[in-house]
Design an enzyme around this catalytic site. Structure first.
Site, PDB file in Angstrom:
ATOM      1  N   HIS A 139     -56.447  54.250  32.791  1.00  0.00           N
ATOM      2  CA  HIS A 139     -56.119  54.476  34.090  1.00  0.00           C
ATOM      3  C   HIS A 139     -57.286  54.253  34.904  1.00  0.00           C
ATOM      4  CE1 HIS A 139     -52.468  56.371  33.005  1.00  0.00           C
ATOM      5  NE2 HIS A 139     -52.820  56.766  31.933  1.00  0.00           N
TER       6      HIS A 139
ATOM      7  N   GLU B  16     -57.392  54.550  38.251  1.00  0.00           N
ATOM      8  CA  GLU B  16     -57.418  55.341  39.162  1.00  0.00           C
ATOM      9  C   GLU B  16     -58.134  56.892  39.216  1.00  0.00           C
ATOM     10  OE1 GLU B  16     -55.036  54.852  36.957  1.00  0.00           O
ATOM     11  OE2 GLU B  16     -53.499  56.469  36.814  1.00  0.00           O
TER      12      GLU B  16
ATOM     13  N   CYS C  49     -51.570  51.570  32.422  1.00  0.00           N
ATOM     14  CA  CYS C  49     -51.069  52.015  31.325  1.00  0.00           C
ATOM     15  C   CYS C  49     -49.709  51.667  30.888  1.00  0.00           C
ATOM     16  CB  CYS C  49     -51.331  53.749  31.478  1.00  0.00           C
ATOM     17  SG  CYS C  49     -51.401  54.285  29.736  1.00  0.00           S
TER      18      CYS C  49
HETATM   19  N1  GLN Z   1     -46.000  56.003  27.286  1.00  0.00           N
HETATM   20  C1  GLN Z   1     -47.258  55.108  27.055  1.00  0.00           C
HETATM   21  C2  GLN Z   1     -48.047  55.520  25.739  1.00  0.00           C
HETATM   22  O1  GLN Z   1     -47.975  56.516  25.492  1.00  0.00           O
HETATM   23  C3  GLN Z   1     -47.768  54.959  28.142  1.00  0.00           C
HETATM   24  C4  GLN Z   1     -48.661  56.130  28.743  1.00  0.00           C
HETATM   25  C5  GLN Z   1     -49.286  56.226  30.000  1.00  0.00           C
HETATM   26  O2  GLN Z   1     -48.710  55.277  30.799  1.00  0.00           O
HETATM   27  N2  GLN Z   1     -50.102  57.112  30.597  1.00  0.00           N
HETATM   28  O3  GLN Z   1     -48.683  54.619  25.276  1.00  0.00           O
END
Ligand code: GLN
Length: 557
Positions: free
Chosen positions: A527, A529, A401
């Protein structure tokens, strides 16, 4: 609606689904969640029963999305987009199945539901009360899940500690449920902690006795008592607990600190807890095929015998609260044994990394690096230095992410020569906004439940690393973000060698990136995970861990 309860959902039949209700006394944080998920694991994998787990949480947040992971642990995202606390992740991993909003109830969600109903006029003419309306709604929630899932057992974990004001009405609802369903359809398990003050050296059961008495004062008679302790307790402690709780001593068990999460189900089964639970609710095993449990046992064995040691660095903001990266830790932990490896995790505070020399120092002796999800500007420049170090030195890199976005920024700055390239989340005025807000997010105002959330399909490019690992062109993964790769820069980045190997089917949102000719350099806007499970590790975690193991072996030659 009558005085007692709020009715049954369509298709609900008393006795068709049984309820196992787990409460905790003395204090929280002693492994009630681990116990519940481990019990679910045996009931499903060994006995072939269909299990629907539920977690009740007493806080007034509607979901866990607005909770600070630094205080509360990670926000676990379900496929349907529900943001929950990390226990729901444990249930998914231990039961090898996915959850939905029907498996998670917070006080906030409960009261919002009731107040919305009141405003609509659903309770017209009635004063709305804890009993029967709040307790009725809780029971309805469980029965609805039972009817919808067709589960043999709904496994309820009541968050908090018996005696808490916050969860008192959840307990009252469970008392009513047992009364209405009939005692043969409900099994109450109380997990209590047996203290062992260092100054005495021996176990003392008084706090646990008072805890159980408090439970009994709510009208709930436990059927099984689990004494949690650090060291094994002597029989006289179990006997005392039996006398104080009206629970026969053969149903008082001691779960002392034992092995790992992978061996706890085996341990509980050796104690015979599952057999007693089934006796109490009158159920029998539904299968004689123990393959799934056999696989679990194999994993526990692999975990014990894993020898190759690998070091994986995780960079990030909340490095002092590891629970905020719980699913990542678990994904590495359960993937490594498949490659005969044991992973040691190193936590890297990126605010201290200012240049390549710092990165080199921080990452020396490391077999792979993960830059996990995150928000805001803290430590961002250090993360970008870490990405660069991995890219230039052929060190396995896995960006999750925010880590995906950091990899795009690094590539834009150092390969595409877009000086100062950034995400508008950190630098709204950057000359090269290679990461920008998702169009659908531009108008969003509130912070609760408003990100691009939950499971989405990802179309994977043929012949890519991702395709090789997933073995499929269409996958589904879970998201939680507001920003994404700016479509204006995609061509330029790709021409310079960055491969976007996964995209959203319907929109131009880049979901996976990778670098060919690198040991392992992969980033995901999602994600992975959250979908990695001990019996089915996420394919990208497999690829990453395998690459890390390889390097270490190569070093040893
Ligand atoms: N801050 C980033 C976004 O909002 C990544 C979010 C995250 O890592 N869950 O896109």
């Amino acid at each position: 609606m009558n005085e007692g309860y709020s009715g049954f959902p369509k298709g609900y039949e008393i006795g068709k689904t049984k309820f196992v209700i787990i409460t905790g006394s003395v204090m929280s944080g002693v492994g009630k969640g681990t116990f519940s998920a481990s019990l679910g694991n045996i009931l499903k994998l060994y006995h072939g029963l269909k299990i629907a787990p539920v977690k009740f949480d007493g806080y007034f947040n509607v979901d866990a999305g607005t909770l600070n992971p630094y205080r509360h642990g990670e926000v676990f995202v379900l496929d349907d987009g529900t943001e929950t606390d990390l226990d729901l992740g444990s249930y998914e991993r231990m039961l090898n199945q996915n959850n939905s909003k029907d498996n998670y109830l917070t006080a906030g969600k409960l009261f919002k539901m009731i107040i919305d109903k009141e405003r609509k006029g659903d309770y017209l003419g009635r004063d709305v009360q804890i009993i029967p309306h709040v307790t009725g709604e809780i029971k309805y929630f469980l029965r609805n899940l039972a009817a919808k899932s067709g589960a043999d057992i709904v496994l309820v974990e009541v968050g908090g500690t018996v005696g808490d004001i916050e969860t008192s009405y959840f307990l009252e609802a469970m008392r009513e449920l047992a009364y209405e369903e009939g005692r043969s359809n409900v099994c109450f398990v109380n997990v209590c902690y047996i203290v062992q003050p260092p100054s005495l050296g021996e176990h003392k059961s008084k706090a646990a006795q008072i805890g159980i008495r408090t439970l009994m004062q709510t009208g709930i008679q436990p059927d099984i008592v689990i004494c949690r302790s650090h060291n094994p307790v002597a029989d006289n402690i179990k006997e005392k607990m039996s006398v104080f709780s009206n629970v026969p001593v053969n149903r008082v068990f001691n779960m002392y600190d034992f092995g790992t999460i992978y061996t706890i189900p085996l341990f509980l089964q050796d104690l015979g807890i599952d057999a007693e639970v089934l006796k109490i609710i009158g159920l029998k095993s539904k299968t004689t095929n123990r393959d799934d449990f056999g696989e679990w046992k194999d994993l526990a064995e692999k975990f014990k015998s894993a020898k190759k040691e690998i070091k994986i660095a995780i960079t990030g903001k909340y490095t002092n609260v590891h629970d905020s990266y719980f699913s990542i830790i678990k994904a590495i932990e359960h993937t490594a044994p498949y490659f005969g490896a044991k992973a040691e995790l190193m936590w890297i505070e990126t605010t201290e990394i200012k240049n390549q020399d710092d990165a080199k120092k921080a990452l020396k002796d490391i077999d792979g690096v993960i830059v996990p999800g995150g928000f805001g500007e803290r430590g961002v420049e250090g993360k970008i230095e870490c990405v660069r170090y991995c890219r230039e030195n052929n060190v396995p890199y896995f960006g999750l992410c925010y880590g995906f976005q950091m990899a795009v920024i690094e590539y834009a700055r150092n390969i595409c020569n877009l000086a100062g390239a950034h995400t508008t989340e950190v630098d709204p005025k950057t000359e090269h906004p290679v990461i920008c807000i998702l169009p659908e997010q531009e108008e969003v105002k509130g912070l609760g439940g408003t990100m691009r959330l939950g499971g989405h399909d990802v179309v994977v490019k043929e012949k890519s690393v991702a395709h090789k690992l997933y073995g499929s062109a269409k996958i589904r993964e879970r998201f939680r973000h507001r920003y994404n790769v700016n479509t204006k820069y995609i061509d330029q980045l790709e021409k310079a060698g960055l491969v976007f190997s996964g995209q959203a089917g319907e929109k131009k949102i880049m979901q996976i990136l990778e670098l060919p000719n690198h040991k392992f350099f992969v980033g995901t806007q999602y994600h992975p995970e959250f979908t990695s499970k001990p019996l089915e590790p996420n394919p990208l975690f497999r690829g990453f861990v395998e690459a890390c193991v390889d390097i270490r072996e190569f070093d040893n030659i």
